[in-house]
Structures are given as structure tokens and as C-alpha cells.
Design an enzyme around this catalytic site. Structure first.
Site, PDB file in Angstrom:
ATOM      1  N   ASN A   1       5.184  -1.199   7.724  1.00  0.00           N
ATOM      2  CA  ASN A   1       3.767  -0.847   7.682  1.00  0.00           C
ATOM      3  C   ASN A   1       3.157  -1.098   9.056  1.00  0.00           C
ATOM      4  O   ASN A   1       3.405  -2.142   9.673  1.00  0.00           O
ATOM      5  CB  ASN A   1       3.050  -1.731   6.654  1.00  0.00           C
ATOM      6  CG  ASN A   1       1.537  -1.620   6.758  1.00  0.00           C
ATOM      7  OD1 ASN A   1       0.952  -0.631   6.335  1.00  0.00           O
ATOM      8  ND2 ASN A   1       0.888  -2.630   7.357  1.00  0.00           N
ATOM      9  N   GLU A   2       2.392  -0.159   9.528  1.00  0.00           N
ATOM     10  CA  GLU A   2       1.713  -0.300  10.824  1.00  0.00           C
ATOM     11  C   GLU A   2       2.652  -0.943  11.848  1.00  0.00           C
ATOM     12  O   GLU A   2       2.368  -1.997  12.417  1.00  0.00           O
ATOM     13  CB  GLU A   2       0.386  -1.055  10.672  1.00  0.00           C
ATOM     14  CG  GLU A   2      -0.562  -0.306   9.749  1.00  0.00           C
ATOM     15  CD  GLU A   2      -2.027  -0.763   9.755  1.00  0.00           C
ATOM     16  OE1 GLU A   2      -2.315  -1.837  10.299  1.00  0.00           O
ATOM     17  OE2 GLU A   2      -2.863  -0.016   9.219  1.00  0.00           O
TER      18      GLU A   2
ATOM     19  N   GLU B   1      -2.287  -4.707  -2.292  1.00  0.00           N
ATOM     20  CA  GLU B   1      -1.634  -5.649  -1.375  1.00  0.00           C
ATOM     21  C   GLU B   1      -1.825  -7.080  -1.874  1.00  0.00           C
ATOM     22  O   GLU B   1      -2.814  -7.384  -2.559  1.00  0.00           O
ATOM     23  CB  GLU B   1      -2.247  -5.482   0.027  1.00  0.00           C
ATOM     24  CG  GLU B   1      -1.652  -6.426   1.067  1.00  0.00           C
ATOM     25  CD  GLU B   1      -1.952  -6.024   2.512  1.00  0.00           C
ATOM     26  OE1 GLU B   1      -2.781  -5.115   2.728  1.00  0.00           O
ATOM     27  OE2 GLU B   1      -1.350  -6.620   3.417  1.00  0.00           O
TER      28      GLU B   1
ATOM     29  N   GLN C   1      -8.497  -0.600  -1.008  1.00  0.00           N
ATOM     30  CA  GLN C   1      -7.402  -0.913  -1.885  1.00  0.00           C
ATOM     31  C   GLN C   1      -7.907  -0.891  -3.326  1.00  0.00           C
ATOM     32  O   GLN C   1      -9.109  -0.892  -3.539  1.00  0.00           O
ATOM     33  CB  GLN C   1      -6.825  -2.269  -1.547  1.00  0.00           C
ATOM     34  CG  GLN C   1      -6.262  -2.340  -0.127  1.00  0.00           C
ATOM     35  CD  GLN C   1      -5.411  -3.611   0.091  1.00  0.00           C
ATOM     36  OE1 GLN C   1      -5.162  -4.395  -0.796  1.00  0.00           O
ATOM     37  NE2 GLN C   1      -5.000  -3.798   1.339  1.00  0.00           N
TER      38      GLN C   1
ATOM     39  N   TYR D   1      -9.403   4.228   8.697  1.00  0.00           N
ATOM     40  CA  TYR D   1     -10.517   3.602   7.974  1.00  0.00           C
ATOM     41  C   TYR D   1     -11.849   4.089   8.536  1.00  0.00           C
ATOM     42  O   TYR D   1     -11.973   4.323   9.737  1.00  0.00           O
ATOM     43  CB  TYR D   1     -10.433   2.078   8.117  1.00  0.00           C
ATOM     44  CG  TYR D   1      -9.333   1.474   7.260  1.00  0.00           C
ATOM     45  CD1 TYR D   1      -9.546   1.226   5.914  1.00  0.00           C
ATOM     46  CD2 TYR D   1      -8.087   1.169   7.793  1.00  0.00           C
ATOM     47  CE1 TYR D   1      -8.545   0.685   5.112  1.00  0.00           C
ATOM     48  CE2 TYR D   1      -7.079   0.634   6.996  1.00  0.00           C
ATOM     49  CZ  TYR D   1      -7.321   0.395   5.661  1.00  0.00           C
ATOM     50  OH  TYR D   1      -6.328  -0.131   4.862  1.00  0.00           O
TER      51      TYR D   1
ATOM     52  N   GLU E   1      -3.182   4.733   3.857  1.00  0.00           N
ATOM     53  CA  GLU E   1      -4.328   3.815   3.822  1.00  0.00           C
ATOM     54  C   GLU E   1      -5.548   4.575   4.310  1.00  0.00           C
ATOM     55  O   GLU E   1      -5.534   5.125   5.424  1.00  0.00           O
ATOM     56  CB  GLU E   1      -4.089   2.583   4.702  1.00  0.00           C
ATOM     57  CG  GLU E   1      -3.110   1.594   4.101  1.00  0.00           C
ATOM     58  CD  GLU E   1      -2.950   0.305   4.907  1.00  0.00           C
ATOM     59  OE1 GLU E   1      -3.908  -0.138   5.554  1.00  0.00           O
ATOM     60  OE2 GLU E   1      -1.830  -0.250   4.865  1.00  0.00           O
TER      61      GLU E   1
HETATM   62  O1  AHR Z   1      -5.814  -2.739   4.010  1.00  0.00           O
HETATM   63  C1  AHR Z   1      -5.929  -3.878   4.804  1.00  0.00           C
HETATM   64  C2  AHR Z   1      -5.008  -3.843   6.006  1.00  0.00           C
HETATM   65  O2  AHR Z   1      -5.388  -2.787   6.836  1.00  0.00           O
HETATM   66  C3  AHR Z   1      -3.560  -3.559   5.721  1.00  0.00           C
HETATM   67  O3  AHR Z   1      -2.862  -4.697   5.361  1.00  0.00           O
HETATM   68  C4  AHR Z   1      -3.071  -3.018   7.016  1.00  0.00           C
HETATM   69  O4  AHR Z   1      -2.000  -2.134   6.858  1.00  0.00           O
HETATM   70  C5  AHR Z   1      -4.291  -2.357   7.612  1.00  0.00           C
HETATM   71  O5  AHR Z   1      -4.489  -2.705   8.919  1.00  0.00           O
END
Ligand code: AHR
Length: 515
Positions: free
Chosen positions: A195-196, A46, A368, A264, A319
């Protein structure tokens, strides 16, 4: 034969249920049918902190850091060894603010913008579509472009597809591409629609996004999708099963190929903790969050099964990874964190989950790739280091496009206070040359785990292996000590006919090869 197998399984479950202390795996190569899509080993880059600028790209006129067209050669070299199959770009949250036409043409004429999500720093657009797609060609990775649905237009996204993939002379966009030095199209199969969308991508409800999706998807190609593009819908956040249900119900099957999913491993969003100084309790909680991926993938897949029993649509976990507080003294919006043996445990266990669910999970993108979150590479000006996560990705790349061998696993518990998790995780595959690979993780912070593996349908004469381990969970590679953690030969596996016995040290990752 079938009854015999059922009997063994029942006995095996009984032993596991009775809490008898023995790790046991049965690998069943006879019923293997699903392939581990190499894109499970995908990455994500990103425009955030020093992922692109300083990570991949150091500027066309940089004389200090060896580069080709501004892209660091040390990074390219390291990533080629990972065999990265797919790379998602330009975001993340950044994607829904990105107008791709700002990033093409003469660099001196490209407009700048503020990167509103990531520190309001100036984005000068010097790294844009041509730079990214040329870099993917050098890496041998398939690009996955995340389209701007949140603040863009259907026309803008349709133009991006034409600019990147249509033959020269077919319309104004390919002509623009030729004018900027690239007459031939690139190959860009993977396209994300926002995205999201439930958050930084527009704060939409699932129902609203489904309608917006249909509109954008309509103009991306023709009736028959003769461009052969693969459309990935912005997926759920963690256990938002309603999101998946609505998309599966509302999106016309011809208009999408995959649903995303983001998860995450975070201890607590308001108190994420240090990436290097953490207690065993924090480690345990991180692993609880990481192993939750099993439940997420299972439940999202079950919803998809209702609408798509033949599994023609994929789950793309685009992600995933560990998220901690930034390293002290660094910009809070740049998400720069160190990477320890804890991260190796997240990577190994999560990849085992994806491998075992490869009937539905066809892509995943670690967040990332460089200098951001659970990165495989960290850079500091001309210095570059490989993290423990890099090594796990490299050890596991033998699974890419291999036949997944289903397994049943009964694991001892990793116990902390009143809490417990399975200590051992595993996955197995057979590659096209007939070699069988088994990846094993012991997340137990204190205890070695002996694992007995029953190999059904595998005839092997030899076993070799590599291990990633270190003295403490907090150990990491640093710019002063870049090779503190790296894989070494593993000799604690013994093969006797169809029986394999492996001794896994505490918090270690092992890859075995049987031939
Ligand atoms: O990876 C960091 C951020 O986490 C990304 O930009 C977003 O898609 C997610 O919330």
C-alpha cells in the site's frame, strides 16, 4: 443518423460554449457498451481508530451490543442494504506492518503489536484473517486483501494465499487453516501488493517498487496463475503520472491486473478544517479537490491506454474520499470525522465520475467504511448512525453491474467569487431488467438547477425518484438525531416522450428510475 447525432452534439457544444444558461444532458443509450463494475462501490476497512475495533468488532464476549462472533449485527444489517461488493483490508499503512500469522489461532495465544502509524495503540490481533473472511461471507462482499510488501517477505504473502484459498491437504498452510476450524478455503480473488509503496509502504521510487513487485508477484501463484488471483499494484498518489507510466512499462502484463490510485479531497494537508463547521469557500475548495478526480482518472487512463489499448488492466481507485480535522476531543491518530451534506456531494459527484469511466475504472474503495474519514457508518458504543454518504451509496447501488449509458453534459456554473465549477454532474445506466437509472448531483450551494435531459434510445413511460437534501451544507446525522438526513421521494422530474426535465435543489443528490 450518425450525421444527425454529430450535428446535435456540435449545436450542444456551441450552446454550452456560448455560456447560455441551461443545463443540458444527452443520454445516448444506442452506443452503450461498457458495464459499471459493481466493485466501483467497494469499501475499505483498516486497523485504524475505531474502524475494526468498536466499528465492526466488539469482542466475542460482548453482552451489551448484539453480535455474532464479535461482529456487530446492526452494522452487518446496514451494510447488507448497501450491497457492498468488495472490502479492502487490513490497510492502508497498517497493511505493510501486518504479519497475518499473528492474527490466526487461539485468541489468547495471539501476540500483540503496536499500531505504529495510528497512535501507537496496542493491536491484540483478536480480529484477524478468519474473522475478516468469515465476516465478508456474511456480508456477501468479496475480500480484497492488502499484502505486506513493505516489511514482509514474498514467502509470507505466498503463505497467506495458500492459507486462505488452497484446498485442504494440499500443503501445510491449508492444514493450519483446517486446524483452526476452517477446512474449506474462502474465495479470495483480490490481492494488493503493498500500500502506498511511495510512502508508508516503504518510501520506494516507482522504479524500485516495480522490481520488488515483480519478485512478490512471482511467488503468489504458478506460471499460469491457476489460482485465478487478481493482483493489484500499489498505485500513484494523485497526479503522480510518472508512477503509472513506470509500472505500465515495467510490470509484465501476465503479472498484474490493476493499478491502484489514491486521491483524497483535502483542502490543505496542514489545515484540513472542521468536518462540520466550514465556510462556503472551504466547501468550494473541497469540491474542487473532489472533481479533480475526473482529470486524474482521465490522465492515468490515457497512460494506461498507451500500453494497454484493449483495456485489459484496470484502474482501482482503492482509496478516495474527504479528509478533515478529527472531531474535537477525539484521538488525532484515529481520523474520526463527522459526515455532512458536503460529503454527500463528494460521494455523488465522484461516483458519477467512476461510472462514466467504467471502461477503465473497475474498482474503487471509499476510505473508510466505519468511524474513519468519510465513513458510511459511525458508532458510539451501542449506538450506530448512517451518514449522508451511506445514503448516497445506497441510492447509487442500482448502477452496480448495469450497462453504462454514455452522456454529454453542459452544465451551468457554480460560481464563488472569481472561481467556478460545473454545478451539475450525472451518470446513467440500464440494469438487467431494462430499468434506466440516472444519478444527478447539484453541488451549487445556493441555486436550484433545472436540467433538460434528451433521452436517445430510451423508451420509458414513467419516472420516479429519490432525493437526498437538507437545509444547510453543514447538516449531518448525529447520535441524538440519527435520521435528520435520509432519502425521500422526489417528484420534480417530468417526462414527456424522450424529454425529461428535472429541478435539482441546491446541494442535492437525486436518483431517477425510468421504466
Ligand atoms: O486512509 C488512511 C490512510 O491514508 C491509509 O492508511 C493510507 O493508505 C493513506 O495515506
Amino acid at each position: 443518423m450518425k450525421n444527425m447525432r454529430i450535428l446535435i452534439l456540435v449545436l450542444f457544444l456551441f450552446v454550452a460554449e456560448a455560456g447560455i444558461s441551461q443545463n443540458k444532458i444527452i443520454i445516448d443509450a444506442v452506443t452503450a457498451k461498457d458495464t459499471i463494475n459493481k466493485n466501483i462501490y467497494g469499501h475499505f476497512a483498516e486497523h485504524l481508530g475505531h474502524c475494526i475495533y468498536g466499528g465492526f468488532y466488539v469482542g466475542d464476549n460482548n453482552k451489551k451490543i448484539p453480535n455474532k462472533d464479535g461482529v456487530r449485527l446492526d452494522v452487518i444489517d446496514a451494510l447488507k442494504k448497501l450491497k457492498i461488493p468488495a472490502l479492502r483490508w487490513p490497510g492502508g499503512c497498517f497493511a505493510d506492518t501486518y504479519h497475518w500469522k499473528d492474527g490466526i489461532g487461539l485468541k489468547s495465544e495471539r501476540p500483540s503489536m503496536l499500531n505504529i502509524w495510528w497512535g501507537n495503540v496496542k493491536e491484540d490481533n483478536s480480529f484477524g484473517t478468519n474473522e475478516f473472511l468469515n465476516m465478508c461471507e456474511v456480508l456477501g462482499a468479496e475480500p480484497y486483501l492488502s499484502g505486506n510488501v513493505g516489511s514482509g517477505t514474498p514467502q509470507e504473502l505466498a503463505d497467506w494465499i495458500k492459507y486462505t484459498t488452497h484446498p485442504n491437504g494440499s500443503s501445510p498452510m491449508p492444514e493450519l487453516r483446517a486446524k483452526y476450524g476452517r477446512p474449506n478455503p474462502w474465495k479470495v480473488k483480490f490481492w494488493g501488493l503493498g500500500n502506498e509503496a511511495w510512502g508508508c509502504g516503504g518510501n520506494m521510487t516507482a522504479e524500485y517498487y516495480a522490481h520488488v513487485y515483480r519478485q512478490y508477484a512471482t511467488f503468489m501463484t504458478d506460471w499460469n496463475n491457476s489460482d485465478g488471483i487478481y493482483r493489484i499494484a500499489s498505485g500513484a498518489s494523485g497526479d503522480d503520472y510518472h508512477w503509472t507510466e513506470v509500472l505500465m512499462k515495467e510490470l509484465p502484463p501476465k503479472m498484474f491486473d490493476a493499478l491502484g490510485l489514491h486521491h483524497y479531497s483535502v483542502i490543505d494537508w496542514s489545515k484540513k478544517g472542521s468536518s462540520t463547521e466550514f465556510s462556503e469557500r472551504e466547501y468550494f475548495t473541497t469540491m474542487q479537490r473532489a472533481l479533480f478526480m475526473e482529470e486524474l482518472v482521465t490522465k492515468h487512463s490515457a497512460i494506461m491506454d498507451k500500453y494497454d489499448p484493449k483495456k485489459t488492466k484496470a484502474l482501482a481507485v482503492d482509496e478516495w474520499g474527504g479528509w478533515y480535522d478529527v472531531v474535537q476531543g477525539t484521538n488525532g491518530a484515529f481520523l474520526f470525522q463527522q459526515n455532512t451534506m458536503r460529503d454527500a456531494m463528494i460521494a455523488g459527484a465522484t461516483l458519477n465520475i467512476f461510472n462514466n469511466h467504467c471502461d477503465r475504472v473497475k474498482m474503487a474503495n471509499l476510505a473508510q467504511i466505519i468511524n474513519v474519514l468519510q465513513a458510511v457508518i459511525l458508532t458510539d458504543n451501542e449506538k450506530m448512525i448512517l451518514t449522508p454518504t451511506y445514503h448516497v451509496m445506497e441510492m447509487y447501488n442500482v448502477h452496480q453491474d448495469a450497462l453504462m449509458l454514455p452522456l454529454t453534459l453542459a452544465s451551468n456554473k457554480y460560481i464563488l467569487g472569481k472561481d467556478m465549477l460545473d454545478a451539475v454532474s450525472a451518470s446513467a445506466s440500464r440494469d438487467k431488467n431494462g430499468a434506466v437509472h440516472i444519478s444527478l448531483v447539484n453541488i451549487d450551494a445556493k441555486n436550484e438547477q433545472e436540467v433538460k435531459i434528451d433521452l436517445q434510445g430510451v423508451t420509458a413511460k414513467s419516472v420516479t425518484g429519490r432525493i437526498l437534501k437538507s437545509a444547510t451544507l453543514q447538516d449531518h446525522n448525529s447520535f441524538d438525531n440519527p435520521a435528520k438526513i435520509k432519502p425521500v421521494a422526489f417528484t420534480n422530474a417530468s417526462l414527456n416522450g424522450n424529454n425529461l426535465v428535472v429541478k435539482l435543489p441546491p446541494f442535492s443528490v437525486v436518483i431517477l428510475e425510468l421504466k
